[in-house]
Design a protein around this motif. Structure first.
Motif, PDB file in Angstrom:
ATOM      1  N   VAL A 169       0.814  -1.223   0.000  1.00 39.04           N
ATOM      2  CA  VAL A 169       0.000   0.000   0.000  1.00 39.04           C
ATOM      3  C   VAL A 169       0.851   1.279   0.000  1.00 39.04           C
ATOM      4  N   PRO A 170       1.825   1.441   0.909  1.00 35.46           N
ATOM      5  CA  PRO A 170       2.615   2.693   0.866  1.00 35.46           C
ATOM      6  C   PRO A 170       3.464   2.812  -0.401  1.00 35.46           C
ATOM      7  N   ILE A 171       3.959   1.681  -0.925  1.00 37.88           N
ATOM      8  CA  ILE A 171       4.738   1.745  -2.163  1.00 37.88           C
ATOM      9  C   ILE A 171       3.852   2.217  -3.308  1.00 37.88           C
ATOM     10  N   LEU A 172       2.616   1.686  -3.384  1.00 37.83           N
ATOM     11  CA  LEU A 172       1.694   2.116  -4.430  1.00 37.83           C
ATOM     12  C   LEU A 172       1.306   3.577  -4.255  1.00 37.83           C
ATOM     13  N   LEU A 173       1.101   4.009  -3.006  1.00 35.14           N
ATOM     14  CA  LEU A 173       0.782   5.406  -2.737  1.00 35.14           C
ATOM     15  C   LEU A 173       1.880   6.326  -3.257  1.00 35.14           C
ATOM     16  N   LEU A 174       3.127   6.003  -2.953  1.00 32.79           N
ATOM     17  CA  LEU A 174       4.250   6.820  -3.416  1.00 32.79           C
ATOM     18  C   LEU A 174       4.371   6.767  -4.941  1.00 32.79           C
ATOM     19  N   ALA A 175       4.120   5.595  -5.525  1.00 33.66           N
ATOM     20  CA  ALA A 175       4.170   5.464  -6.986  1.00 33.66           C
ATOM     21  C   ALA A 175       3.116   6.348  -7.646  1.00 33.66           C
ATOM     22  N   LEU A 176       1.918   6.394  -7.077  1.00 30.48           N
ATOM     23  CA  LEU A 176       0.852   7.219  -7.650  1.00 30.48           C
ATOM     24  C   LEU A 176       1.157   8.707  -7.498  1.00 30.48           C
ATOM     25  N   ILE A 177       1.763   9.084  -6.386  1.00 29.40           N
ATOM     26  CA  ILE A 177       2.170  10.486  -6.211  1.00 29.40           C
ATOM     27  C   ILE A 177       3.154  10.892  -7.305  1.00 29.40           C
ATOM     28  N   LEU A 178       4.163  10.056  -7.521  1.00 27.61           N
ATOM     29  CA  LEU A 178       5.151  10.350  -8.567  1.00 27.61           C
ATOM     30  C   LEU A 178       4.522  10.295  -9.954  1.00 27.61           C
ATOM     31  N   GLY A 179       3.584   9.375 -10.150  1.00 27.94           N
ATOM     32  CA  GLY A 179       2.895   9.278 -11.433  1.00 27.94           C
ATOM     33  C   GLY A 179       2.065  10.510 -11.734  1.00 27.94           C
ATOM     34  N   MET A 180       1.405  11.056 -10.719  1.00 28.57           N
ATOM     35  CA  MET A 180       0.614  12.273 -10.922  1.00 28.57           C
ATOM     36  C   MET A 180       1.514  13.458 -11.279  1.00 28.57           C
ATOM     37  N   ILE A 181       2.667  13.524 -10.616  1.00 28.94           N
ATOM     38  CA  ILE A 181       3.606  14.602 -10.935  1.00 28.94           C
ATOM     39  C   ILE A 181       4.094  14.469 -12.379  1.00 28.94           C
ATOM     40  N   TRP A 182       4.439  13.235 -12.782  1.00 27.01           N
ATOM     41  CA  TRP A 182       4.895  13.009 -14.159  1.00 27.01           C
ATOM     42  C   TRP A 182       3.802  13.388 -15.159  1.00 27.01           C
ATOM     43  N   ALA A 183       2.562  12.946 -14.894  1.00 26.72           N
ATOM     44  CA  ALA A 183       1.460  13.230 -15.824  1.00 26.72           C
ATOM     45  C   ALA A 183       1.200  14.727 -15.930  1.00 26.72           C
ATOM     46  N   TYR A 184       1.290  15.425 -14.804  1.00 29.12           N
ATOM     47  CA  TYR A 184       1.070  16.876 -14.807  1.00 29.12           C
ATOM     48  C   TYR A 184       2.125  17.590 -15.641  1.00 29.12           C
ATOM     49  N   LEU A 185       3.371  17.090 -15.551  1.00 28.10           N
ATOM     50  CA  LEU A 185       4.466  17.738 -16.273  1.00 28.10           C
ATOM     51  C   LEU A 185       4.519  17.352 -17.747  1.00 28.10           C
ATOM     52  N   LYS A 186       4.104  16.147 -18.081  1.00 28.06           N
ATOM     53  CA  LYS A 186       4.370  15.593 -19.403  1.00 28.06           C
ATOM     54  C   LYS A 186       3.139  15.463 -20.293  1.00 28.06           C
ATOM     55  N   VAL A 187       1.959  15.295 -19.713  1.00 23.35           N
ATOM     56  CA  VAL A 187       0.762  15.015 -20.511  1.00 23.35           C
ATOM     57  C   VAL A 187      -0.081  16.286 -20.629  1.00 23.35           C
ATOM     58  N   PRO A 188      -0.151  16.880 -21.808  1.00 20.28           N
ATOM     59  CA  PRO A 188      -0.962  18.089 -21.984  1.00 20.28           C
ATOM     60  C   PRO A 188      -2.452  17.756 -21.928  1.00 20.28           C
ATOM     61  N   ASN A 189      -3.206  18.661 -21.338  1.00 17.24           N
ATOM     62  CA  ASN A 189      -4.665  18.482 -21.236  1.00 17.24           C
ATOM     63  C   ASN A 189      -5.025  17.123 -20.639  1.00 17.24           C
ATOM     64  N   LEU A 190      -4.358  16.819 -19.545  1.00 21.05           N
ATOM     65  CA  LEU A 190      -4.566  15.528 -18.913  1.00 21.05           C
ATOM     66  C   LEU A 190      -5.992  15.381 -18.411  1.00 21.05           C
ATOM     67  N   ASN A 191      -6.612  14.258 -18.733  1.00 22.00           N
ATOM     68  CA  ASN A 191      -7.944  13.936 -18.242  1.00 22.00           C
ATOM     69  C   ASN A 191      -7.806  13.114 -16.971  1.00 22.00           C
ATOM     70  N   TRP A 192      -8.107  13.728 -15.828  1.00 25.71           N
ATOM     71  CA  TRP A 192      -7.968  13.032 -14.554  1.00 25.71           C
ATOM     72  C   TRP A 192      -9.049  11.981 -14.355  1.00 25.71           C
TER      73      TRP A 192
END
Length: 273
Positions: A193-216
């Protein structure tokens, strides 16, 4: 030229910070004082490294480094780590320390991987690529832990069925006792659970920086948080509601089915995964 050694030290801080959050999470669930102590010392190392960079920047620029977003985020993360160390040492309010450092980890990750004016386009691109690599690696590690916990739950249900039918054969003796199977399922989910939580945090940061017009509302985003939610509910049911034995085993099997749906179905429906 941008110093790659500084970047690597910042990435080391992220790794140490992630380990600290992970151990605080274990202490949060299990009141594990050894995990709490190790997490405290890891966090102390992070604070020393942060302080070194903070005061080095002050000496280099001749001013207090809070005049842009990147500097402000760094100082904000330093304040959170400082306060959490003081709280942990003086007040012993461990739950506040855990949740504070989840926020601090998010801030540090954004500060480390987000592009800034001091970083070239090439270096920035490499950092974002490394962020994606870390996100994927941590997500797969968490899925591995959940997969093993699923196996333990299946063995638990098989063993439970054999005992119920009083089949005292070799198969019964080759499978571990119910209490150990149940405990191993819980331990693996507590790791995942904590590993997945940290992975999702980093994934959201990556998506925000890299994916234009991201659909949440993307299928993969919803599915990933659904997996985190149902396994978090497993821990809640196990620790707070004190669900046990067959009931909690079936919940874990259902959680793994959600994971499979997310991995195979939602992954194919996603626009950017």
């Amino acid at each position: 030229m941008f110093d790659w050694n500084i970047i690597r030290l910042n990435e080391l801080m992220i790794v140490l910070y992630a380990l600290s959050v992970f151990l605080y999470f274990i202490d949060f669930l299990h009141h594990n004082r050894k995990a709490n102590k190790i997490a405290f010392w890891l966090l102390s190392i992070v604070w020393v490294l942060q302080s070194f960079f903070l005061f080095s920047q002050m000496a280099q620029t001749g001013r207090f480094p809070v005049l842009n977003i990147a500097e402000g985020l760094y100082f904000y993360a330093w304040v959170l780590v400082t306060l959490s160390l003081v709280i942990n040492r003086l007040l012993r309010v461990d739950f506040i320390v855990f949740f504070t450092n989840v926020i601090g980890f998010i801030i540090m990750a954004i500060r480390t991987f987000a592009p800034s004016e001091a970083v070239s386009t090439e270096v920035s691109s490499r950092l974002i690529s490394e962020l994606l690599l870390i996100h994927i690696t941590m997500a797969i590690l968490s899925y591995g832990a959940f997969s093993l916990s699923f196996v333990f739950s299946i063995l638990y249900l098989i063993q439970h069925n054999l005992l119920k039918k009083k089949k005292w054969g070799k198969r019964l003796h080759r499978i571990q006792d119910l209490a150990k199977l149940d405990y191993m399922t819980y331990v693996l989910n507590m790791i995942g659970v904590p590993i997945l939580l940290l992975a999702l945090i980093l994934g959201m940061i990556w998506a925000y920086l890299k994916v234009p017009n991201l659909n949440w509302y993307d299928a993969k985003v919803i599915g990933s948080f659904s997996v985190l939610g149902i396994y978090s509910f497993y821990l809640y049911a196990r620790v707070v509601k004190e669900w046990q034995w067959k009931r909690i085993a079936f919940l874990n099997v259902a959680s793994f089915l959600v994971l499979l749906v997310n991995f195979f179905l939602f992954g194919s429906l996603s626009n950017f995964h």
